[in-house]
Design an enzyme around this catalytic site. Structure first.
Site, mmCIF file in Angstrom:
data_model
loop_
_atom_site.group_PDB
_atom_site.id
_atom_site.type_symbol
_atom_site.label_atom_id
_atom_site.label_comp_id
_atom_site.label_asym_id
_atom_site.label_seq_id
_atom_site.Cartn_x
_atom_site.Cartn_y
_atom_site.Cartn_z
ATOM 1 N N GLY A 1 -10.595 -1.629 11.722
ATOM 2 C CA GLY A 1 -11.397 -1.019 12.777
ATOM 3 C C GLY A 1 -10.905 -1.246 14.195
ATOM 4 C CB SER A 2 -7.656 -2.062 15.790
ATOM 5 O OG SER A 2 -6.767 -1.048 15.425
ATOM 6 N NE ARG B 1 -11.656 13.880 -3.184
ATOM 7 C CZ ARG B 1 -10.814 14.913 -3.107
ATOM 8 N NH1 ARG B 1 -10.232 15.376 -4.186
ATOM 9 N NH2 ARG B 1 -10.564 15.490 -1.961
ATOM 10 C CB ILE C 1 -8.957 12.899 0.392
ATOM 11 C CG1 ILE C 1 -7.587 12.208 0.416
ATOM 12 C CG2 ILE C 1 -8.821 14.385 0.701
ATOM 13 C CD1 ILE C 1 -6.619 12.677 -0.640
ATOM 14 C CG HIS D 1 -1.142 10.461 10.398
ATOM 15 N ND1 HIS D 1 -1.440 9.917 9.157
ATOM 16 C CD2 HIS D 1 0.186 10.733 10.377
ATOM 17 C CE1 HIS D 1 -0.341 9.871 8.430
ATOM 18 N NE2 HIS D 1 0.658 10.368 9.145
ATOM 19 C CB THR E 1 -7.831 21.532 8.141
ATOM 20 O OG1 THR E 1 -6.559 20.869 8.051
ATOM 21 C CG2 THR E 1 -7.970 22.150 9.518
ATOM 22 C CG ASP F 1 -2.516 12.857 7.341
ATOM 23 O OD1 ASP F 1 -3.606 12.507 7.831
ATOM 24 O OD2 ASP F 1 -1.871 12.154 6.550
ATOM 25 C CD GLN G 1 1.414 4.294 23.720
ATOM 26 O OE1 GLN G 1 0.877 5.252 24.273
ATOM 27 N NE2 GLN G 1 1.737 3.185 24.365
ATOM 28 C CD GLU G 2 -2.704 4.360 15.354
ATOM 29 O OE1 GLU G 2 -3.873 4.304 14.935
ATOM 30 O OE2 GLU G 2 -1.727 4.037 14.657
HETATM 31 C C1 GRF Z 1 -4.312 3.348 11.995
HETATM 32 O O1 GRF Z 1 -2.932 3.114 12.011
HETATM 33 C C2 GRF Z 1 -4.604 4.820 11.893
HETATM 34 O O2 GRF Z 1 -3.654 5.615 12.533
HETATM 35 C C3 GRF Z 1 -4.544 5.067 10.412
HETATM 36 O O3 GRF Z 1 -5.132 3.928 9.838
HETATM 37 C C4 GRF Z 1 -4.970 2.816 10.724
HETATM 38 C C5 GRF Z 1 -6.344 2.291 10.997
HETATM 39 O O4 GRF Z 1 -6.307 1.120 11.769
HETATM 40 N N1 GRF Z 1 -5.201 6.305 10.057
HETATM 41 P P1 GRF Z 1 -7.651 0.482 12.327
HETATM 42 O O5 GRF Z 1 -8.570 0.255 11.117
HETATM 43 O O6 GRF Z 1 -8.248 1.443 13.292
HETATM 44 O O7 GRF Z 1 -7.243 -0.808 12.949
#
Ligand code: GRF
Length: 224
Positions: A19-20, A76, A103, A120, A152, A156, A184-185
């Site tokens: 959950g970062s 699902r 998914i 992603h 969608t 990805d 960067q995320e």
């Molecule tokens: C991140 O690298 C994200 O891009 C991918 O899963 C990871 C999740 O990391 N989809 P966090 O749980 O948000 O730390």
């Protein structure tokens, strides 16, 4: 909320792990750079650290056990119908997948068309799926990065909102590269949400245009 205050955009964060990215979203809200509120955090994993992070900040955090849904042909979809019920109960406007290792089916994707985002850790359309930092190194890429996109039904695959580029350095390991991409995320996900909150994202086919964004500047994030 006083009668005059505008209604804040209500977010749901779906996650399975540490959950970062959730933390970055919480920090952006608390720091005043993101005008939204987290209505609910939902996980398919009971022990996801992200649930604890949410609770520490007074955010409702729920675990929805997939087990009771397993073993049926539409397991699902049935799970997603239960997720949908929760999202509707919490009056969610925008759904954010943040390390959600499940998914999502048409049940959610259709209901939240252009209202569900994912982050992603690659420059899509290169390297969808898993272990993508390792794949980028093994492929010999010089530039890796991350992508925020609308969701969608193809994994990805949805329209791209923001990307950030990260150089692959000599001697990089997947973990080192992943750590730099993650930094960067944490910048681009809150930014994409804020652009959405400001009503500046327009989806036309595969392309997302961003109102009020000028010429590209040299740099590693676009739009900034
Ligand atoms: C991140 O690298 C994200 O891009 C991918 O899963 C990871 C999740 O990391 N989809 P966090 O749980 O948000 O730390």
């Amino acid at each position: 909320m006083s009668a005059e205050s505008p209604r804040l955009l209500r977010l749901a964060v779906l996650l399975s792990g540490r959950g970062s990215n959730l933390q970055a979203i919480i920090d952006a809200i608390e720091g005043g750079t993101l005008s939204a509120e987290i209505a609910v955090v939902l996980s398919n994993k009971q022990d996801a650290a992200g649930l604890e992070r949410a609770r520490k900040h007074g955010v409702t955090a729920l675990w929805l056990d997939p087990k009771p849904f397993a073993g049926r042909p539409d397991s699902r979809e049935a799970y997603d119908r239960a997720v949908l019920e929760i999202l509707q109960k919490y009056e969610v406007d925008l759904v954010l997948l943040a390390g959600y290792m499940k998914i999502v089916t048409g049940v959610l994707v259709k209901t939240y068309e252009n209202r569900m985002m994912n982050i992603h850790p690659s420059l899509l359309p290169s390297f969808p799926g898993l272990d993508v930092q390792k794949k980028a190194i093994e492929h010999g890429c010089k530039i890796a990065g991350c992508t925020v996109h609308f969701v969608t039904e193809g994994v990805d695959e949805g329209p791209i909102i923001i990307q950030a580029a990260v150089p692959v350095l000599e001697g990089d390991t997947p973990d080192r590269l992943a750590a730099r991409i993650l930094e960067q995320e944490h910048q681009v996900y809150p930014r994409a949400i804020q652009l959405y909150a400001e009503g500046r994202l327009k989806v036309e086919g595969r392309r997302v245009t961003v109102a009020g964004i000028g010429e590209a500047t040299t740099g590693f994030r676009y739009p900034t």
